[in-house]
Scaffold this motif. Structure first.
Motif, mmCIF file in Angstrom:
data_model
loop_
_atom_site.group_PDB
_atom_site.id
_atom_site.type_symbol
_atom_site.label_atom_id
_atom_site.label_comp_id
_atom_site.label_asym_id
_atom_site.label_seq_id
_atom_site.Cartn_x
_atom_site.Cartn_y
_atom_site.Cartn_z
ATOM 1 N N ILE A 29 110.871 8.324 -81.995
ATOM 2 C CA ILE A 29 112.150 8.838 -82.939
ATOM 3 C C ILE A 29 112.632 10.419 -82.804
ATOM 4 O O ILE A 29 113.759 10.570 -82.626
ATOM 5 C CB ILE A 29 111.597 8.832 -84.292
ATOM 6 N N THR A 30 111.653 11.120 -82.434
ATOM 7 C CA THR A 30 111.924 12.698 -82.117
ATOM 8 C C THR A 30 112.730 12.596 -80.889
ATOM 9 O O THR A 30 113.736 13.491 -80.812
ATOM 10 C CB THR A 30 110.842 13.540 -82.092
ATOM 11 N N PHE A 31 112.493 11.884 -79.859
ATOM 12 C CA PHE A 31 113.152 11.629 -78.423
ATOM 13 C C PHE A 31 114.652 11.385 -78.617
ATOM 14 O O PHE A 31 115.499 11.970 -78.083
ATOM 15 C CB PHE A 31 112.386 10.864 -77.575
ATOM 16 N N VAL A 32 114.771 10.278 -79.549
ATOM 17 C CA VAL A 32 116.050 9.707 -79.395
ATOM 18 C C VAL A 32 116.757 10.502 -80.456
ATOM 19 O O VAL A 32 118.269 10.671 -80.082
ATOM 20 C CB VAL A 32 116.055 8.298 -80.263
ATOM 21 N N ARG A 33 116.342 11.061 -81.365
ATOM 22 C CA ARG A 33 117.273 12.204 -82.341
ATOM 23 C C ARG A 33 117.700 13.131 -81.362
ATOM 24 O O ARG A 33 118.943 13.836 -81.374
ATOM 25 C CB ARG A 33 116.575 12.725 -83.384
ATOM 26 N N ARG A 73 121.482 14.341 -79.866
ATOM 27 C CA ARG A 73 122.331 15.826 -80.007
ATOM 28 C C ARG A 73 122.913 16.216 -78.583
ATOM 29 O O ARG A 73 124.021 16.686 -78.462
ATOM 30 C CB ARG A 73 121.357 16.850 -80.397
ATOM 31 N N VAL A 74 122.163 15.804 -77.593
ATOM 32 C CA VAL A 74 122.711 16.119 -76.178
ATOM 33 C C VAL A 74 123.900 15.208 -75.581
ATOM 34 O O VAL A 74 124.792 15.711 -75.106
ATOM 35 C CB VAL A 74 121.449 16.441 -75.177
ATOM 36 N N THR A 86 122.529 5.468 -71.466
ATOM 37 C CA THR A 86 121.687 6.642 -70.831
ATOM 38 C C THR A 86 120.569 6.781 -71.837
ATOM 39 O O THR A 86 119.440 6.701 -71.303
ATOM 40 C CB THR A 86 122.542 7.811 -70.818
ATOM 41 N N VAL A 87 120.828 7.121 -73.054
ATOM 42 C CA VAL A 87 119.594 7.200 -74.040
ATOM 43 C C VAL A 87 118.891 6.127 -74.302
ATOM 44 O O VAL A 87 117.761 5.945 -74.285
ATOM 45 C CB VAL A 87 120.477 7.712 -75.546
#
Length: 94
Positions: A78-82, A86-87, A20-21
């Motif tokens: 990078i911010t999106f994947v991190r 978490r979700v 999904t990610v």
């Protein structure tokens, strides 16, 4: 407050979360990097290098702006994947 002791149990990869990610990252990165390249080209036309007292060609100026926006795009991804990790955690306890 009590300190939590880390578990020593096995962890397995949660493939549905990873897929999904990864799928969302591919979609969003296509948009982000496409916008970076198009935006760099558009900014190079709107802000010619002569305005900044640079003695470089228009094409070089466009590549410089595209590289800057590409770096911003890498930070966004990078911010999106991190945040997505978490979700949707990539691992779970077995």
């Amino acid at each position: 407050m009590t300190a939590q002791i880390p578990s020593t149990g096995r962890r397995t990869i949660a493939w549905p979360s990873v897929i999904t990610v990864l799928s969302a990252a591919i979609l969003i990165s296509a948009e982000v990097f496409g916008a970076a390249f198009a935006g760099g080209w558009a900014l190079a036309i709107m802000l010619p290098p002569d305005d900044f007292f640079l003695s470089i060609s228009q094409d070089t100026w466009a590549h410089i702006l595209q590289a800057i926006l590409f770096a911003v795009g890498v930070f966004v991804m990078i911010t999106f994947v991190r945040g997505a990790q978490r979700v949707e955690p990539f691992t779970r306890r077995a």
